[in-house]
Motif scaffolding. Structure first.
Motif, PDB file in Angstrom:
ATOM      1  N   CYS A  35     -11.214 -24.481  -0.876  1.00  0.00           N
ATOM      2  CA  CYS A  35      -9.963 -23.789  -1.178  1.00  0.00           C
ATOM      3  C   CYS A  35      -8.917 -24.127  -0.128  1.00  0.00           C
ATOM      4  O   CYS A  35      -9.170 -24.032   1.080  1.00  0.00           O
ATOM      5  CB  CYS A  35     -10.206 -22.285  -1.232  1.00  0.00           C
ATOM      6  SG  CYS A  35      -8.706 -21.292  -1.441  1.00  0.00           S
ATOM      7  N   THR A  36      -7.725 -24.525  -0.572  1.00  0.00           N
ATOM      8  CA  THR A  36      -6.662 -24.908   0.356  1.00  0.00           C
ATOM      9  C   THR A  36      -6.135 -23.730   1.157  1.00  0.00           C
ATOM     10  O   THR A  36      -5.458 -23.904   2.159  1.00  0.00           O
ATOM     11  CB  THR A  36      -5.503 -25.584  -0.406  1.00  0.00           C
ATOM     12  OG1 THR A  36      -4.629 -26.196   0.528  1.00  0.00           O
ATOM     13  CG2 THR A  36      -4.723 -24.574  -1.236  1.00  0.00           C
ATOM     14  N   SER A  37      -6.471 -22.505   0.741  1.00  0.00           N
ATOM     15  CA  SER A  37      -6.029 -21.328   1.473  1.00  0.00           C
ATOM     16  C   SER A  37      -7.110 -20.802   2.407  1.00  0.00           C
ATOM     17  O   SER A  37      -6.919 -20.733   3.618  1.00  0.00           O
ATOM     18  CB  SER A  37      -5.616 -20.227   0.493  1.00  0.00           C
ATOM     19  OG  SER A  37      -5.254 -19.051   1.170  1.00  0.00           O
ATOM     20  N   CYS A  38      -8.285 -20.451   1.848  1.00  0.00           N
ATOM     21  CA  CYS A  38      -9.298 -19.789   2.678  1.00  0.00           C
ATOM     22  C   CYS A  38     -10.355 -20.743   3.209  1.00  0.00           C
ATOM     23  O   CYS A  38     -11.174 -20.351   4.047  1.00  0.00           O
ATOM     24  CB  CYS A  38      -9.971 -18.664   1.896  1.00  0.00           C
ATOM     25  SG  CYS A  38     -11.088 -19.218   0.575  1.00  0.00           S
ATOM     26  N   ARG A  39     -10.362 -21.988   2.707  1.00  0.00           N
ATOM     27  CA  ARG A  39     -11.254 -23.041   3.194  1.00  0.00           C
ATOM     28  C   ARG A  39     -12.721 -22.796   2.864  1.00  0.00           C
ATOM     29  O   ARG A  39     -13.608 -23.449   3.399  1.00  0.00           O
ATOM     30  CB  ARG A  39     -11.103 -23.253   4.702  1.00  0.00           C
ATOM     31  CG  ARG A  39      -9.753 -23.759   5.124  1.00  0.00           C
ATOM     32  CD  ARG A  39      -9.436 -25.100   4.516  1.00  0.00           C
ATOM     33  NE  ARG A  39     -10.221 -26.186   5.098  1.00  0.00           N
ATOM     34  CZ  ARG A  39     -10.358 -27.386   4.528  1.00  0.00           C
ATOM     35  NH1 ARG A  39      -9.829 -27.622   3.361  1.00  0.00           N
ATOM     36  NH2 ARG A  39     -11.051 -28.319   5.129  1.00  0.00           N
ATOM     37  N   THR A  68      -7.783 -16.346  -7.015  1.00  0.00           N
ATOM     38  CA  THR A  68      -7.667 -15.040  -6.371  1.00  0.00           C
ATOM     39  C   THR A  68      -7.000 -15.130  -5.009  1.00  0.00           C
ATOM     40  O   THR A  68      -6.585 -14.117  -4.445  1.00  0.00           O
ATOM     41  CB  THR A  68      -9.065 -14.407  -6.199  1.00  0.00           C
ATOM     42  OG1 THR A  68      -9.924 -15.334  -5.520  1.00  0.00           O
ATOM     43  CG2 THR A  68      -9.672 -14.064  -7.554  1.00  0.00           C
ATOM     44  N   CYS A  69      -6.913 -16.358  -4.448  1.00  0.00           N
ATOM     45  CA  CYS A  69      -6.256 -16.536  -3.142  1.00  0.00           C
ATOM     46  C   CYS A  69      -4.758 -16.754  -3.313  1.00  0.00           C
ATOM     47  O   CYS A  69      -3.945 -16.062  -2.692  1.00  0.00           O
ATOM     48  CB  CYS A  69      -6.872 -17.717  -2.388  1.00  0.00           C
ATOM     49  SG  CYS A  69      -8.510 -17.391  -1.689  1.00  0.00           S
ATOM     50  N   ILE A  70      -4.377 -17.736  -4.123  1.00  0.00           N
ATOM     51  CA  ILE A  70      -2.967 -18.036  -4.345  1.00  0.00           C
ATOM     52  C   ILE A  70      -2.782 -18.526  -5.781  1.00  0.00           C
ATOM     53  O   ILE A  70      -3.697 -19.104  -6.366  1.00  0.00           O
ATOM     54  CB  ILE A  70      -2.422 -19.097  -3.365  1.00  0.00           C
ATOM     55  CG1 ILE A  70      -3.276 -20.370  -3.383  1.00  0.00           C
ATOM     56  CG2 ILE A  70      -2.317 -18.552  -1.959  1.00  0.00           C
ATOM     57  CD1 ILE A  70      -2.722 -21.487  -2.525  1.00  0.00           C
ATOM     58  N   ASN A 216      -7.182 -12.938   3.633  1.00  0.00           N
ATOM     59  CA  ASN A 216      -7.705 -13.125   2.287  1.00  0.00           C
ATOM     60  C   ASN A 216      -8.070 -11.799   1.627  1.00  0.00           C
ATOM     61  O   ASN A 216      -8.019 -11.675   0.399  1.00  0.00           O
ATOM     62  CB  ASN A 216      -8.923 -14.054   2.322  1.00  0.00           C
ATOM     63  CG  ASN A 216      -8.536 -15.495   2.571  1.00  0.00           C
ATOM     64  OD1 ASN A 216      -7.469 -15.936   2.167  1.00  0.00           O
ATOM     65  ND2 ASN A 216      -9.386 -16.238   3.268  1.00  0.00           N
ATOM     66  N   ARG A 217      -8.434 -10.808   2.444  1.00  0.00           N
ATOM     67  CA  ARG A 217      -8.735  -9.480   1.885  1.00  0.00           C
ATOM     68  C   ARG A 217      -7.468  -8.791   1.399  1.00  0.00           C
ATOM     69  O   ARG A 217      -7.437  -8.217   0.312  1.00  0.00           O
ATOM     70  CB  ARG A 217      -9.434  -8.602   2.928  1.00  0.00           C
ATOM     71  CG  ARG A 217     -10.905  -8.899   3.131  1.00  0.00           C
ATOM     72  CD  ARG A 217     -11.588  -7.759   3.883  1.00  0.00           C
ATOM     73  NE  ARG A 217     -10.970  -7.480   5.172  1.00  0.00           N
ATOM     74  CZ  ARG A 217     -11.323  -8.076   6.302  1.00  0.00           C
ATOM     75  NH1 ARG A 217     -12.295  -8.981   6.294  1.00  0.00           N
ATOM     76  NH2 ARG A 217     -10.720  -7.769   7.439  1.00  0.00           N
ATOM     77  N   SER A 218      -6.437  -8.849   2.210  1.00  0.00           N
ATOM     78  CA  SER A 218      -5.219  -8.093   1.889  1.00  0.00           C
ATOM     79  C   SER A 218      -4.184  -8.911   1.129  1.00  0.00           C
ATOM     80  O   SER A 218      -3.274  -8.357   0.522  1.00  0.00           O
ATOM     81  CB  SER A 218      -4.579  -7.570   3.179  1.00  0.00           C
ATOM     82  OG  SER A 218      -4.132  -8.642   3.996  1.00  0.00           O
ATOM     83  N   HIS A 219      -4.313 -10.244   1.204  1.00  0.00           N
ATOM     84  CA  HIS A 219      -3.322 -11.160   0.622  1.00  0.00           C
ATOM     85  C   HIS A 219      -1.930 -10.905   1.193  1.00  0.00           C
ATOM     86  O   HIS A 219      -0.920 -11.219   0.555  1.00  0.00           O
ATOM     87  CB  HIS A 219      -3.291 -11.057  -0.913  1.00  0.00           C
ATOM     88  CG  HIS A 219      -4.602 -11.361  -1.563  1.00  0.00           C
ATOM     89  ND1 HIS A 219      -5.101 -12.640  -1.651  1.00  0.00           N
ATOM     90  CD2 HIS A 219      -5.528 -10.565  -2.142  1.00  0.00           C
ATOM     91  CE1 HIS A 219      -6.275 -12.611  -2.273  1.00  0.00           C
ATOM     92  NE2 HIS A 219      -6.553 -11.367  -2.567  1.00  0.00           N
ATOM     93  N   THR A 220      -1.878 -10.328   2.373  1.00  0.00           N
ATOM     94  CA  THR A 220      -0.604  -9.956   2.994  1.00  0.00           C
ATOM     95  C   THR A 220      -0.678 -10.218   4.489  1.00  0.00           C
ATOM     96  O   THR A 220      -1.709  -9.995   5.118  1.00  0.00           O
ATOM     97  CB  THR A 220      -0.285  -8.465   2.751  1.00  0.00           C
ATOM     98  OG1 THR A 220      -0.274  -8.214   1.352  1.00  0.00           O
ATOM     99  CG2 THR A 220       1.075  -8.097   3.326  1.00  0.00           C
ATOM    100  N   PRO A 259       3.536 -11.765   1.351  1.00  0.00           N
ATOM    101  CA  PRO A 259       2.320 -12.210   0.671  1.00  0.00           C
ATOM    102  C   PRO A 259       1.804 -13.517   1.273  1.00  0.00           C
ATOM    103  O   PRO A 259       2.567 -14.289   1.845  1.00  0.00           O
ATOM    104  CB  PRO A 259       2.779 -12.405  -0.781  1.00  0.00           C
ATOM    105  CG  PRO A 259       4.249 -12.589  -0.703  1.00  0.00           C
ATOM    106  CD  PRO A 259       4.709 -11.774   0.471  1.00  0.00           C
ATOM    107  N   LEU A 260       0.527 -13.728   1.159  1.00  0.00           N
ATOM    108  CA  LEU A 260      -0.101 -14.916   1.700  1.00  0.00           C
ATOM    109  C   LEU A 260       0.103 -16.094   0.766  1.00  0.00           C
ATOM    110  O   LEU A 260      -0.243 -16.034  -0.411  1.00  0.00           O
ATOM    111  CB  LEU A 260      -1.605 -14.662   1.893  1.00  0.00           C
ATOM    112  CG  LEU A 260      -2.426 -15.802   2.451  1.00  0.00           C
ATOM    113  CD1 LEU A 260      -2.024 -16.123   3.881  1.00  0.00           C
ATOM    114  CD2 LEU A 260      -3.913 -15.456   2.392  1.00  0.00           C
ATOM    115  N   ALA A 261       0.713 -17.144   1.279  1.00  0.00           N
ATOM    116  CA  ALA A 261       0.804 -18.441   0.612  1.00  0.00           C
ATOM    117  C   ALA A 261       1.392 -18.361  -0.772  1.00  0.00           C
ATOM    118  O   ALA A 261       0.701 -18.574  -1.745  1.00  0.00           O
ATOM    119  CB  ALA A 261      -0.561 -19.090   0.565  1.00  0.00           C
ATOM    120  N   GLY A 262       2.651 -18.079  -0.904  1.00  0.00           N
ATOM    121  CA  GLY A 262       3.282 -18.197  -2.205  1.00  0.00           C
ATOM    122  C   GLY A 262       4.179 -17.039  -2.528  1.00  0.00           C
ATOM    123  O   GLY A 262       4.046 -15.961  -1.969  1.00  0.00           O
ATOM    124  N   THR A 263       5.105 -17.272  -3.452  1.00  0.00           N
ATOM    125  CA  THR A 263       6.027 -16.230  -3.854  1.00  0.00           C
ATOM    126  C   THR A 263       5.923 -16.035  -5.337  1.00  0.00           C
ATOM    127  O   THR A 263       5.353 -16.841  -6.040  1.00  0.00           O
ATOM    128  CB  THR A 263       7.469 -16.609  -3.491  1.00  0.00           C
ATOM    129  OG1 THR A 263       7.770 -17.886  -4.110  1.00  0.00           O
ATOM    130  CG2 THR A 263       7.657 -16.744  -2.005  1.00  0.00           C
TER     131      THR A 263
END
Length: 263
Positions: A35-39, A68-70, A216-220, A259-263
């Protein structure tokens, strides 16, 4: 075999219908991926997977992430930043993430420190932004003043008098974590266009496993900002917390949740 891929309209517009259809059919998409976000590992045959297209001036890189990540999206990044991401994928330049990140609003350089902040018994991933010099308002010659906080407040950041006060979400802004590293803080593009970098890493910035897990838990991500000389480079998170509390009590701290990685 068909893949459980999400291909957004923006991504499809960039790569073309033919390539998008080939991805969905499983011809050009990997089954397993990091995953490019959480690896952490993902499997596009077993779980919803987002296609994320990083676009620079001359280079474009298609990456995959847990849905679920982005979400599937196009992210505009600087060419040198994208080249750094490519090097991190191919294993070149292994020490790049240790370089201090830099960004430039006007002529000032922003330093960013990542850490975990405890609020009401819960650990939150945080970024602390502090410039290396006073920030002048764009279009002015500078009069020795510092407009860093007023400029951020105009953008929607809120003054924080108590670090235990969780800031509200700032619409249109986001924190880009790609390939397990911090790449940028994004702000809304003009006229509703693609997000642009407010701060971007000169080289991708490594974050701790604990920070990434909390994000990754909060996405924030909570983003705190203070004028030059307010926080400093703190070697431990308890010292960072003390510096944040001192800045807050002195009216020198603003913050926003993103938010984590993205709008």
């Amino acid at each position: 075999m068909p893949r459980m891929l999400d291909v957004s309209e923006d991504v499809r517009a960039e790569i073309g219908d033919e390539e998008a259809d080939r991805l969905l059919a499983g011809l050009n998409a990997p089954g397993s991926y990091d995953c490019t976000s959480c690896r952490t590992p993902g499997d596009s045959e077993q779980e919803r997977t987002s296609t994320v297209l990083f676009v620079g001036d001359e280079t474009a890189v298609l990456a995959f992430a847990h849905a679920t990540c982005i979400p599937s999206q196009v992210v505009q990044v600087a060419e040198d930043q994208l080249q750094g991401a490519v090097r991190s994928i191919t294993g070149e330049d292994p020490n790049a993430a240790q370089d201090r990140p830099q960004g430039a609003p006007g002529q000032a350089v922003l330093g960013i420190t990542s850490g975990l902040v405890l609020i009401n018994g819960e650990l939150h991933p945080a970024l602390v932004v502090e410039p290396t010099a006073p920030i002048a308002r764009p279009g002015t010659t500078g009069n020795g003043g510092d407009d860093f906080l007023p400029l951020l407040i105009e953008q929607g950041f809120v003054p924080i008098s108590d670090v235990n006060q969780r800031p509200s979400l700032l619409p249109g802004w986001s924190v880009l974590v790609a390939m397990g590293q911090l790449h940028a803080v994004l702000q809304p593009g003009t006229g509703g266009g693609s997000p642009v970098a407010w701060w971007q890493a000169h080289q991708p910035l490594q974050v701790t496993d604990g920070w990434r897990a909390a994000a990754n838990r909060s996405h924030t991500v909570l983003v705190f900002a203070a004028p030059v000389g307010s926080i400093g480079q703190q070697p431990r998170e308890d010292l960072l917390r003390q510096a944040l509390e001192k800045a807050a009590s002195g009216g020198r701290l603003v913050a926003a949740a993103m938010p984590l990685a993205g709008t």
